[in-house]
Write an enzyme that holds these catalytic residues in place. Structure first.
Site, PDB file in Angstrom:
ATOM      1  CG  ASN A 192     -32.430 -29.110   9.673  1.00 51.73           C
ATOM      2  OD1 ASN A 192     -31.198 -29.125  10.223  1.00 51.73           O
ATOM      3  ND2 ASN A 192     -33.810 -29.250   9.535  1.00 51.73           N
ATOM      4  CD  GLU A 225     -36.749 -26.475   7.778  1.00 51.43           C
ATOM      5  OE1 GLU A 225     -37.291 -25.836   7.911  1.00 51.43           O
ATOM      6  OE2 GLU A 225     -37.103 -27.594   8.010  1.00 51.43           O
ATOM      7  CB  CYS A 253     -30.838 -33.903   5.021  1.00 56.20           C
ATOM      8  SG  CYS A 253     -32.880 -34.262   4.560  1.00 56.20           S
ATOM      9  CD  GLU A 308     -28.923 -36.196   7.782  1.00 52.78           C
ATOM     10  OE1 GLU A 308     -28.863 -35.471   7.568  1.00 52.78           O
ATOM     11  OE2 GLU A 308     -29.110 -37.680   8.273  1.00 52.78           O
ATOM     12  CB  CYS A 327     -34.758 -39.269   5.218  1.00 52.82           C
ATOM     13  SG  CYS A 327     -33.695 -37.399   4.507  1.00 52.82           S
ATOM     14  CB  CYS A 380     -28.853 -37.869   4.424  1.00 50.15           C
ATOM     15  SG  CYS A 380     -29.434 -36.932   4.094  1.00 50.15           S
TER      16      CYS A 380
HETATM   17  N1  THU Z   1     -33.766 -34.054   8.082  1.00 44.19           N
HETATM   18  C1  THU Z   1     -32.187 -33.427   7.890  1.00 44.19           C
HETATM   19  O1  THU Z   1     -31.798 -32.376   8.316  1.00 44.19           O
HETATM   20  N2  THU Z   1     -31.918 -34.651   7.934  1.00 44.19           N
HETATM   21  C2  THU Z   1     -32.562 -36.311   8.201  1.00 44.19           C
HETATM   22  O2  THU Z   1     -32.012 -37.034   8.034  1.00 44.19           O
HETATM   23  C3  THU Z   1     -33.798 -36.088   8.071  1.00 44.19           C
HETATM   24  C4  THU Z   1     -34.585 -34.599   7.811  1.00 44.19           C
HETATM   25  C5  THU Z   1     -34.435 -32.833   7.958  1.00 44.19           C
HETATM   26  C6  THU Z   1     -34.975 -31.799   6.510  1.00 44.19           C
HETATM   27  C7  THU Z   1     -35.689 -31.018   6.720  1.00 44.19           C
HETATM   28  O3  THU Z   1     -35.448 -29.972   7.482  1.00 44.19           O
HETATM   29  C8  THU Z   1     -36.911 -31.473   8.663  1.00 44.19           C
HETATM   30  O4  THU Z   1     -35.687 -32.143   9.079  1.00 44.19           O
HETATM   31  C9  THU Z   1     -37.515 -31.969   8.337  1.00 44.19           C
HETATM   32  O5  THU Z   1     -38.097 -33.045   8.091  1.00 44.19           O
END
Ligand code: THU
Length: 136
Positions: free
Chosen positions: A43, A45, A54, A56, A87, A90
């Protein structure tokens, strides 16, 4: 369900250390097998919070840029217990590259060695796959 290969799980755990998640502090790593090759993602940010991408989806981007198109297996690593599943956004993006989501295993893991597995079809049943779009 049988988890994805040990190699894919190891690659997801390794990718987790590459996460850029200074805001949520929730590091996520992903490894996907697509068209016979393995691609990693983590991920990424941003100070503008909604711009986070994310793990994925960064893995899918790497695979698509390399020319891979057919999703075969997914491993996702977080520090959650039990391990977090992908999520909704994804799940939809993974579905885009799966010709048969009943054949794609998704395994969520954590560094403690816990794991949970599903098929992609279980994670996104009756998902939107574009078949309803007008013919080209
Ligand atoms: N996140 C992912 O990388 N994958 C997911 O399937 C769920 C959430 C990340 C996004 C964000 O950077 C952090 O987790 C918190 O939501």
């Amino acid at each position: 369900m049988t988890p994805v290969s040990k190699e894919l799980i190891a690659r997801a755990l390794a990718a987790q250390s590459k996460a850029y998640a200074p805001y949520s502090k929730f590091n996520v790593g992903a490894a996907i097998q697509m068209s016979g090759q393995v691609f990693e993602g983590a991920n990424v940010e941003n100070a503008s919070y909604p711009l986070a991408v994310c793990a994925e989806r960064t893995a899918i981007s790497a695979a698509v840029i390399a020319g891979a198109r057919e999703l075969e297996a997914v491993a996702v690593s977080t520090n959650s217990s039990p391990p977090s599943s992908p999520c909704g956004a994804c799940r939809q993006v993974l579905l885009e590259f799966s010709s048969d989501p009943t054949k794609v295993t998704v395994t969520a893991v954590n560094p403690a060695g816990e794991h949970r597995s599903w098929t992609l079809a279980e994670l996104i049943p009756d998902g939107f796959n574009g078949k309803e779009l007008p013919a080209k």
